[in-house]
Design a protein around this motif. Sequence first.
Motif, short mmCIF file in Angstrom:
data_model
loop_
_atom_site.label_atom_id
_atom_site.label_comp_id
_atom_site.label_asym_id
_atom_site.label_seq_id
_atom_site.Cartn_x
_atom_site.Cartn_y
_atom_site.Cartn_z
N LEU A 1 -13.21 21.13 36.29
CA LEU A 1 -12.95 22.53 36.03
C LEU A 1 -13.69 23.35 37.08
CD1 LEU A 1 -13.84 21.86 32.39
CD2 LEU A 1 -11.55 22.55 33.09
N SER A 2 -13.30 24.60 37.26
CA SER A 2 -14.03 25.44 38.22
C SER A 2 -15.50 25.55 37.83
CB SER A 2 -13.41 26.84 38.30
OG SER A 2 -12.06 26.79 38.70
N ALA A 3 -15.76 25.64 36.54
CA ALA A 3 -17.13 25.68 36.02
C ALA A 3 -17.11 25.24 34.57
CB ALA A 3 -17.72 27.08 36.13
N ALA A 4 -18.19 24.60 34.13
CA ALA A 4 -18.32 24.17 32.74
C ALA A 4 -19.81 24.03 32.41
CB ALA A 4 -17.60 22.85 32.51
N GLU A 5 -20.15 24.36 31.18
CA GLU A 5 -21.54 24.26 30.73
C GLU A 5 -21.59 23.87 29.27
OE1 GLU A 5 -24.59 24.55 32.10
OE2 GLU A 5 -23.71 24.86 34.07
N HIS A 6 -22.60 23.12 28.91
CA HIS A 6 -22.90 22.92 27.50
C HIS A 6 -23.58 24.18 27.01
CE1 HIS A 6 -22.56 18.54 28.49
NE2 HIS A 6 -21.82 18.65 27.41
N GLU B 1 -24.99 29.14 38.22
CA GLU B 1 -25.62 27.89 38.66
C GLU B 1 -24.72 27.04 39.55
OE1 GLU B 1 -26.76 25.91 35.04
OE2 GLU B 1 -28.35 27.34 34.61
N GLU B 2 -23.44 26.92 39.18
CA GLU B 2 -22.55 26.01 39.89
C GLU B 2 -21.82 26.64 41.07
OE1 GLU B 2 -19.93 24.24 37.00
OE2 GLU B 2 -21.60 23.49 35.81
N LEU B 3 -21.52 27.95 40.96
CA LEU B 3 -20.68 28.59 41.97
C LEU B 3 -21.34 29.78 42.66
CD1 LEU B 3 -17.25 28.54 40.08
CD2 LEU B 3 -18.26 26.79 41.56
N ASN B 4 -22.60 30.05 42.32
CA ASN B 4 -23.31 31.18 42.91
C ASN B 4 -22.57 32.50 42.70
OD1 ASN B 4 -25.55 29.65 44.12
ND2 ASN B 4 -23.92 28.75 45.35
N LEU B 5 -21.92 32.64 41.54
CA LEU B 5 -21.20 33.86 41.19
C LEU B 5 -21.93 34.59 40.08
CD1 LEU B 5 -17.48 32.64 41.00
CD2 LEU B 5 -18.49 34.11 42.74
N ALA C 1 -14.77 26.48 24.40
CA ALA C 1 -14.19 27.79 24.67
C ALA C 1 -13.73 27.77 26.12
CB ALA C 1 -15.23 28.89 24.46
N VAL C 2 -12.46 28.08 26.34
CA VAL C 2 -11.88 28.02 27.68
C VAL C 2 -11.63 29.44 28.18
CG1 VAL C 2 -9.96 27.17 29.06
CG2 VAL C 2 -10.81 25.80 27.13
N TYR C 3 -12.16 29.72 29.36
CA TYR C 3 -12.07 31.04 29.98
C TYR C 3 -11.32 30.95 31.31
CZ TYR C 3 -15.81 32.41 26.77
OH TYR C 3 -16.56 32.67 25.65
N LYS C 4 -10.94 32.14 31.80
CA LYS C 4 -10.43 32.25 33.16
C LYS C 4 -11.14 33.40 33.85
CE LYS C 4 -6.47 35.27 32.30
NZ LYS C 4 -5.02 35.45 32.44
N LEU C 5 -11.27 33.28 35.16
CA LEU C 5 -11.81 34.33 36.00
C LEU C 5 -10.77 34.58 37.07
CD1 LEU C 5 -14.07 36.18 37.12
CD2 LEU C 5 -14.93 34.17 38.37
N GLN C 6 -10.26 35.80 37.11
CA GLN C 6 -9.23 36.16 38.08
C GLN C 6 -9.92 36.60 39.37
OE1 GLN C 6 -5.80 36.22 36.93
NE2 GLN C 6 -5.26 36.34 39.09
N GLN C 7 -9.73 35.84 40.47
CA GLN C 7 -10.26 36.25 41.77
C GLN C 7 -9.60 35.42 42.86
OE1 GLN C 7 -14.57 35.57 41.83
NE2 GLN C 7 -14.26 33.83 43.15
N ASP C 8 -9.50 35.99 44.04
CA ASP C 8 -8.90 35.30 45.19
C ASP C 8 -9.94 34.67 46.11
OD1 ASP C 8 -6.23 35.82 44.49
OD2 ASP C 8 -6.30 37.80 45.41
N MET C 9 -11.18 35.06 45.97
CA MET C 9 -12.23 34.54 46.83
C MET C 9 -12.59 33.10 46.45
SD MET C 9 -16.10 36.02 47.29
CE MET C 9 -16.65 35.34 45.73
N THR C 10 -12.71 32.25 47.45
CA THR C 10 -13.16 30.88 47.23
C THR C 10 -14.68 30.91 47.02
OG1 THR C 10 -11.39 29.96 48.57
CG2 THR C 10 -13.32 28.57 48.25
N PRO C 11 -15.16 30.36 45.92
CA PRO C 11 -16.61 30.44 45.65
C PRO C 11 -17.43 29.55 46.58
CG PRO C 11 -15.46 29.30 43.87
CD PRO C 11 -14.42 29.75 44.84
N HIS C 12 -18.68 29.94 46.75
CA HIS C 12 -19.65 29.14 47.52
C HIS C 12 -20.35 28.23 46.52
CE1 HIS C 12 -18.98 31.53 51.07
NE2 HIS C 12 -19.12 32.62 50.34
#
Length: 144
Positions: free
Chosen positions: A42-47, A64-68, A94-105
Amino acid sequence: DPARFPQGNMRAAELFIINSSGELWVPRRSMHKKMWPGGYDLSAAEHVMSGETYEQAMIRGLREELNLTVQPEDITLVGMISPDMPHNLPMFRAVYKLQQDMTPHYNHDDFMDAEWLTPQELQNRLATGEPAKGTVPGTLTLFL
């Protein structure tokens, strides 16, 4: 593999970043990971930690994972997956989405690379045997 998890149900927050073309940002897990090395993730996931909400865990995971750094209003809840749903993993998710065009660091300790894929492209790759973290197939169904 449910046997890899401790007894009882856990809580997790998961997210896919989706761009304006409808593509998901899909990373590959680092090869040193104990579970699903080299697999799609997934783009990001956390317990979710004790005393933390799903939303708070997701915001922490993005940092933590994507510096966002995001605000609660930046992420949208897509749905909830209970333990008795796909793959019988012992987690409430819980499943979320984040709408953005920028590729994360992204954090290179977590991921070795990533690409933008439509939900159908990712599903097709999984169907051909590409490895993935155990929760990816079930979570992906919310984006198809």
